[in-house]
Design an enzyme around this catalytic site. Structure first.
Site, mmCIF file in Angstrom:
data_model
loop_
_atom_site.group_PDB
_atom_site.id
_atom_site.type_symbol
_atom_site.label_atom_id
_atom_site.label_comp_id
_atom_site.label_asym_id
_atom_site.label_seq_id
_atom_site.Cartn_x
_atom_site.Cartn_y
_atom_site.Cartn_z
ATOM 1 C CD GLU A 1 -3.363 -4.357 14.154
ATOM 2 O OE1 GLU A 1 -3.003 -3.915 13.341
ATOM 3 O OE2 GLU A 1 -3.944 -3.903 15.502
ATOM 4 N NE ARG B 1 -2.488 -2.778 2.901
ATOM 5 C CZ ARG B 1 -3.013 -2.633 4.259
ATOM 6 N NH1 ARG B 1 -2.990 -1.678 4.630
ATOM 7 N NH2 ARG B 1 -2.494 -3.856 5.078
HETATM 8 O O1 LIG Z 1 2.777 -0.735 11.685
HETATM 9 P P1 LIG Z 1 2.842 -1.999 11.730
HETATM 10 O O2 LIG Z 1 2.214 -2.698 12.776
HETATM 11 O O3 LIG Z 1 3.821 -2.972 11.091
HETATM 12 O O4 LIG Z 1 1.812 -2.068 10.537
HETATM 13 C C1 LIG Z 1 1.694 -1.308 9.163
HETATM 14 C C2 LIG Z 1 1.937 -2.164 8.202
HETATM 15 O O5 LIG Z 1 0.847 -3.273 8.097
HETATM 16 C C3 LIG Z 1 0.477 -2.530 6.889
HETATM 17 O O6 LIG Z 1 0.950 -3.559 5.638
HETATM 18 P P2 LIG Z 1 0.831 -5.697 5.117
HETATM 19 O O7 LIG Z 1 1.779 -5.703 5.504
HETATM 20 O O8 LIG Z 1 -0.222 -5.582 5.935
HETATM 21 O O9 LIG Z 1 1.096 -5.155 3.493
HETATM 22 P P3 LIG Z 1 -0.222 -4.981 2.546
HETATM 23 O O10 LIG Z 1 0.336 -3.400 2.024
HETATM 24 O O11 LIG Z 1 1.146 -6.028 1.343
HETATM 25 O O12 LIG Z 1 -1.141 -5.160 2.378
HETATM 26 C C4 LIG Z 1 0.525 -1.550 6.065
HETATM 27 O O13 LIG Z 1 0.187 -0.728 4.443
HETATM 28 C C5 LIG Z 1 2.041 -0.528 6.676
HETATM 29 O O14 LIG Z 1 2.422 -1.316 5.634
HETATM 30 N N1 LIG Z 2 -5.703 -2.512 11.520
HETATM 31 C C1 LIG Z 2 -4.652 -2.998 10.091
HETATM 32 N N2 LIG Z 2 -5.615 -2.545 9.470
HETATM 33 C C2 LIG Z 2 -5.310 -2.034 7.663
HETATM 34 N N3 LIG Z 2 -3.781 -2.561 8.472
HETATM 35 C C3 LIG Z 2 -3.238 -3.095 9.270
HETATM 36 N N4 LIG Z 2 -1.415 -3.158 8.981
HETATM 37 C C4 LIG Z 2 -1.665 -3.557 10.364
HETATM 38 N N5 LIG Z 2 -2.531 -3.182 10.745
HETATM 39 C C5 LIG Z 2 -3.133 -2.847 10.426
#
Ligand SMILES: O=P(O)(O)OC[C@H]1O[C@H](OP(=O)(O)OP(=O)(O)O)[C@H](O)[C@@H]1O
Ligand SMILES: Nc1ncnc2[nH]cnc12
Length: 180
Positions: free
Chosen positions: A100, A63
């Site tokens: 998370e 994202r």
């Molecule tokens: O602060 P944190 O606990 O580290 O979480 C935040 C991260 O989690 C999500 O990405 P995700 O790894 O789900 O990947 P994506 O963008 O490919 O869906 C979001 O886009 C952040 O990069």
């Molecule tokens: N609650 C949440 N929703 C979407 N993206 C996330 N990445 C980590 N935590 C998330």
């Protein structure tokens, strides 16, 4: 009158128990599909840095690529993809991190940033901060100066902003959701 925070909050969809029970997933696909909200989010992310020289914007897969590419274009900066493991073809630096709802590894090309270059981190959301702290460490490992990190969404109860600020990375966010 609507504030930008309330306008963006209304454009983001919340999905309970995804991808795991107990997680409320903040889904930005609805914001991205809303032309006005998408533009306002990118403009507001860029606003503190307008007129400053930023060499590179680093975006975290996946994202962070969507928002980071738009921010880099607005700032006339280069873009650096920080990718999940196994996707980059050249010499890489790698770090393990937790987020998370899981653990993973991320990678960046070793020559993506020159020592001393000013870099801004961009992602959609900061929760525990594991992803952004890992990205900061990767960038610092290759000599980049991480001048700021910006996110559309902050989940303040998960403490990520404080972790980044403790590493001397100023944090800019647009909308907060409390609870998980
Ligand atoms: O602060 P944190 O606990 O580290 O979480 C935040 C991260 O989690 C999500 O990405 P995700 O790894 O789900 O990947 P994506 O963008 O490919 O869906 C979001 O886009 C952040 O990069
Ligand atoms: N609650 C949440 N929703 C979407 N993206 C996330 N990445 C980590 N935590 C998330």
């Amino acid at each position: 009158m609507h504030t930008i925070a309330s306008e963006l909050a209304a454009s983001i969809r919340s999905i309970p128990d995804y991808p795991k029970p107990g997680i409320v997933f903040r889904d930005i696909t609805t914001m991205l599909g809303n032309a006005k909200a998408f533009r306002r989010a990118v403009d507001a992310l860029v606003q503190p840095y307008a007129g400053t020289k930023i060499d590179k914007v680093a975006g975290m897969e996946a994202r962070g690529f969507i928002l980071g590419g738009a921010v880099a274009h607005q700032l006339s900066s280069g873009f650096v993809p920080i990718r999940k493991k196994g996707k980059l073809p050249h010499d890489i630096v790698r770090i393990a991190y937790s987020l998370e709802y899981g653990v993973d590894e991320m990678e960046m090309h070793r020559d993506a940033v020159n020592p001393g270059e000013k870099v801004i981190l961009v992602d959609d959301l900061i929760a525990t901060g594991g992803t952004a702290v890992g990205a900061t460490q990767l960038l610092r490992q290759i000599g980049a100066e991480v001048v700021a990190a910006c996110f559309v969404i902050d989940l303040p109860d998960l403490g990520g902003r404080k972790k980044l600020e403790a590493l001397n990375v100023p944090v800019h966010t647009l909308v907060e959701f409390s609870g998980h």
